[in-house]
Write a protein that holds these residues in place. Structure first.
Motif, mmCIF file in Angstrom:
data_model
loop_
_atom_site.group_PDB
_atom_site.id
_atom_site.type_symbol
_atom_site.label_atom_id
_atom_site.label_comp_id
_atom_site.label_asym_id
_atom_site.label_seq_id
_atom_site.Cartn_x
_atom_site.Cartn_y
_atom_site.Cartn_z
ATOM 1 N N ASP A 151 24.496 25.920 34.133
ATOM 2 C CA ASP A 151 24.624 25.146 35.907
ATOM 3 C C ASP A 151 25.993 25.299 36.552
ATOM 4 O OD1 ASP A 151 22.306 23.377 34.706
ATOM 5 O OD2 ASP A 151 23.288 22.354 34.037
ATOM 6 N N ALA A 152 26.690 25.741 36.132
ATOM 7 C CA ALA A 152 28.040 25.971 37.358
ATOM 8 C C ALA A 152 27.509 27.438 38.407
ATOM 9 C CB ALA A 152 28.965 26.489 36.194
ATOM 10 N N VAL A 153 26.774 28.276 37.068
ATOM 11 C CA VAL A 153 26.714 29.937 38.276
ATOM 12 C C VAL A 153 25.693 29.674 39.604
ATOM 13 C CG1 VAL A 153 26.163 31.682 37.684
ATOM 14 C CG2 VAL A 153 27.366 31.572 36.365
ATOM 15 N N PHE A 154 24.649 28.693 38.830
ATOM 16 C CA PHE A 154 23.911 28.224 40.015
ATOM 17 C C PHE A 154 24.911 27.670 41.302
ATOM 18 C CE2 PHE A 154 21.247 25.256 41.472
ATOM 19 C CZ PHE A 154 19.824 26.283 41.804
ATOM 20 N N GLY A 187 23.687 32.377 29.586
ATOM 21 C CA GLY A 187 23.657 31.169 30.185
ATOM 22 C C GLY A 187 24.057 31.756 31.656
ATOM 23 N N SER A 188 24.534 32.665 31.510
ATOM 24 C CA SER A 188 25.491 33.038 33.209
ATOM 25 C C SER A 188 24.157 34.147 33.949
ATOM 26 C CB SER A 188 26.811 34.277 33.125
ATOM 27 O OG SER A 188 26.421 35.058 32.394
ATOM 28 N N ILE A 189 23.904 34.806 32.913
ATOM 29 C CA ILE A 189 22.245 35.166 33.704
ATOM 30 C C ILE A 189 21.420 34.293 33.746
ATOM 31 C CG2 ILE A 189 21.428 37.241 32.953
ATOM 32 C CD1 ILE A 189 22.781 39.137 31.585
ATOM 33 N N SER A 190 20.762 33.449 32.881
ATOM 34 C CA SER A 190 20.752 32.026 33.673
ATOM 35 C C SER A 190 20.340 31.931 34.837
ATOM 36 C CB SER A 190 20.384 31.222 32.382
ATOM 37 O OG SER A 190 19.317 31.893 30.828
ATOM 38 N N GLY A 191 21.301 31.369 34.936
ATOM 39 C CA GLY A 191 21.601 31.367 35.970
ATOM 40 C C GLY A 191 21.677 32.494 37.379
ATOM 41 N N VAL A 192 21.750 32.891 37.221
ATOM 42 C CA VAL A 192 21.899 33.984 38.235
ATOM 43 C C VAL A 192 20.571 34.044 38.766
ATOM 44 C CG1 VAL A 192 22.493 36.646 38.706
ATOM 45 C CG2 VAL A 192 23.861 35.583 37.595
ATOM 46 N N LEU A 193 19.623 34.229 37.109
ATOM 47 C CA LEU A 193 18.211 34.219 37.573
ATOM 48 C C LEU A 193 17.868 33.153 38.388
ATOM 49 C CD1 LEU A 193 16.591 35.886 34.187
ATOM 50 C CD2 LEU A 193 16.503 36.942 36.438
ATOM 51 N N LYS A 194 17.965 31.538 37.699
ATOM 52 C CA LYS A 194 17.703 30.549 38.687
ATOM 53 C C LYS A 194 17.801 30.835 40.064
ATOM 54 C CE LYS A 194 18.458 25.686 38.158
ATOM 55 N NZ LYS A 194 18.954 24.691 36.660
ATOM 56 N N HIS A 195 18.434 31.744 39.853
ATOM 57 C CA HIS A 195 19.476 31.188 41.706
ATOM 58 C C HIS A 195 18.548 32.997 42.510
ATOM 59 C CE1 HIS A 195 21.578 33.394 45.445
ATOM 60 N NE2 HIS A 195 21.660 31.724 45.979
ATOM 61 N N MET A 233 22.227 38.741 20.205
ATOM 62 C CA MET A 233 20.657 38.658 21.312
ATOM 63 C C MET A 233 20.255 38.268 22.207
ATOM 64 S SD MET A 233 20.224 35.931 17.354
ATOM 65 C CE MET A 233 20.543 36.876 16.258
ATOM 66 N N HIS A 234 20.884 37.622 22.830
ATOM 67 C CA HIS A 234 20.732 36.701 24.596
ATOM 68 C C HIS A 234 19.375 37.888 25.204
ATOM 69 C CE1 HIS A 234 24.696 38.570 24.284
ATOM 70 N NE2 HIS A 234 23.645 38.519 25.717
ATOM 71 N N MET A 235 19.953 39.101 25.358
ATOM 72 C CA MET A 235 19.430 40.767 26.603
ATOM 73 C C MET A 235 17.807 39.649 26.240
ATOM 74 S SD MET A 235 21.580 40.627 28.424
ATOM 75 C CE MET A 235 20.359 42.161 29.088
ATOM 76 N N ALA A 236 17.640 39.993 24.913
ATOM 77 C CA ALA A 236 16.138 40.022 24.177
ATOM 78 C C ALA A 236 15.105 38.631 24.763
ATOM 79 C CB ALA A 236 16.079 40.019 22.384
ATOM 80 N N TYR A 237 16.029 37.391 24.773
ATOM 81 C CA TYR A 237 15.639 36.090 25.514
ATOM 82 C C TYR A 237 15.230 35.869 26.623
ATOM 83 C CZ TYR A 237 16.452 35.501 20.493
ATOM 84 O OH TYR A 237 16.650 35.305 18.776
ATOM 85 N N LEU A 238 16.723 36.364 27.165
ATOM 86 C CA LEU A 238 16.167 37.072 28.422
ATOM 87 C C LEU A 238 15.246 37.465 29.074
ATOM 88 C CD1 LEU A 238 20.089 37.202 29.200
ATOM 89 C CD2 LEU A 238 18.893 35.290 30.899
ATOM 90 N N LYS A 249 13.099 29.641 33.994
ATOM 91 C CA LYS A 249 11.551 29.866 33.697
ATOM 92 C C LYS A 249 12.138 31.248 33.571
ATOM 93 C CE LYS A 249 9.526 28.341 38.714
ATOM 94 N NZ LYS A 249 9.152 27.328 38.837
ATOM 95 N N ASN A 250 12.483 31.902 35.152
ATOM 96 C CA ASN A 250 12.483 33.121 34.824
ATOM 97 C C ASN A 250 13.253 33.983 34.605
ATOM 98 O OD1 ASN A 250 11.961 32.439 38.029
ATOM 99 N ND2 ASN A 250 14.130 31.592 38.979
ATOM 100 N N LEU A 251 12.386 35.211 33.477
ATOM 101 C CA LEU A 251 13.119 35.984 33.350
ATOM 102 C C LEU A 251 13.496 37.120 33.778
ATOM 103 C CD1 LEU A 251 9.574 35.497 30.680
ATOM 104 C CD2 LEU A 251 11.854 34.210 30.463
ATOM 105 N N LEU A 252 13.871 37.955 32.970
ATOM 106 C CA LEU A 252 14.679 38.977 33.249
ATOM 107 C C LEU A 252 13.844 40.581 32.982
ATOM 108 C CD1 LEU A 252 17.529 41.278 34.677
ATOM 109 C CD2 LEU A 252 18.236 40.753 32.394
ATOM 110 N N PRO A 253 13.271 40.966 34.223
ATOM 111 C CA PRO A 253 12.249 42.165 33.939
ATOM 112 C C PRO A 253 12.967 43.070 33.213
ATOM 113 C CG PRO A 253 11.734 40.523 35.742
ATOM 114 C CD PRO A 253 13.135 40.850 35.702
#
Length: 282
Positions: free
Chosen positions: A68-71, A92-100, A129-134, A148-152
């Motif tokens: 939330d903070a990064v987004f 969390g941080s990469i998820s925030g970036v992907l959300k944006h 582990m986090h990169m696999a889930y991303l 919902k946005n995944l990292l290709p």
């Protein structure tokens, strides 16, 4: 304007010290003039009943707030530096970036791939582990956890990874994930910068995730999972300087896994002081 998100989390490998490192890094950034800082609360909880994902509940809460903070920072037109803590904060941080921006490219400087999954991990350390889930691999309840946005897989460039678990070796090979090895980094910087330049040219936005253990432990011993054969401090700064000169692309960065409790003669502290000065130019 740069915003700092501070996540003094240590649950990713349930080893004390990264939380101390996060606060030290925050202090250094503040001394350098970056005082716009958000401190993420880290709950004090037990490991839970899932032995494959110990401390997941705490890590989940922290990463949801980091996302939330990064987004929010990126959506406000700011750049954001997320300080760990252990590398699980990048979930969390990469998820925030992907959300944006789901079309971001990620340059991942680390001794490890951090793309294991809970059922294949020997250590069950979530910071690995986090990169696999991303990317979308592993159990459904962990995939797309914060966006919902995944990292290709084609949007990732590993730099300096040299200690990979069996599942990570399989995944990187099968998916054709790009990787620059330490041998190349320490011997052929022209090739390294060409590869990074080619990668960056494909994206309008870049996220950099920097783990202190990408450096050889003889240079930076103050980290939780040191691996011999790392890159030199000079090489790291050359790579970072090159990446950060393209400041119109680099909107976010992680700096993680500094553990002052494991440092020797303040060697790592001197290293991070230089890194903070470099990163502050983002």
């Amino acid at each position: 304007m740069n915003q700092i998100v501070i996540a003094p989390q240590w649950y990713g490998a349930y080893k004390k010290g990264p939380e101390v490192g996060a606060l030290r890094l925050a202090e250094l950034f503040e001394m350098g003039g970056l005082s716009e800082q958000t401190l993420i609360s880290v709950p004090n909880v037990g490991s839970g009943e899932d032995h494959c994902m110990p401390f997941f509940d705490a890590i989940d809460k922290v990463n949801s707030n980091i996302c939330d903070a990064v987004f929010s920072a990126l959506s406000s037109g700011n750049k954001v530096i997320t300080i760990g803590g252990d590398h699980a904060i990048s979930w969390g941080s990469i998820s925030g970036v992907l959300k944006h921006n789901p079309e971001v490219g990620v340059i991942y400087l680390d001794a490890h791939g951090d793309c294991n999954i809970s059922e294949r991990s020997a250590s069950h350390h979530i910071h690995g582990m986090h990169m696999a889930y991303l990317m979308g691999f592993g159990e459904d309840k962990y995939v797309g956890r914060y966006t919902k946005n995944l990292l290709p897989v084609e949007n990732i460039l590993y730099v300096g990874a040299r200690s990979l678990d069996p599942y990570e070796v399989e995944l990187i090979k099968e998916q054709g994930i790009s990787r620059i090895t330490c041998d190349v980094i320490n011997s052929d910087m022209i090739q390294v910068l060409d590869t990074i330049s080619d990668f960056m040219s494909r994206f309008k936005q870049i996220h950099v995730s920097l783990d202190i253990d990408v450096l050889d432990p003889s240079i930076a011993p103050g980290t939780g999972v040191p691996e011999v054969g790392g890159i030199t401090e000079e090489a790291l700064h050359e790579v970072l300087d090159f990446i950060l000169t393209k400041s119109d692309q680099v909107k976010s960065l992680d700096l993680v896994e500094y553990n002052p409790l494991l440092d020797i003669e303040e060697r790592t502290d001197r290293v991070v002081q230089k890194l903070v000065k470099t990163i502050s130019s983002l």
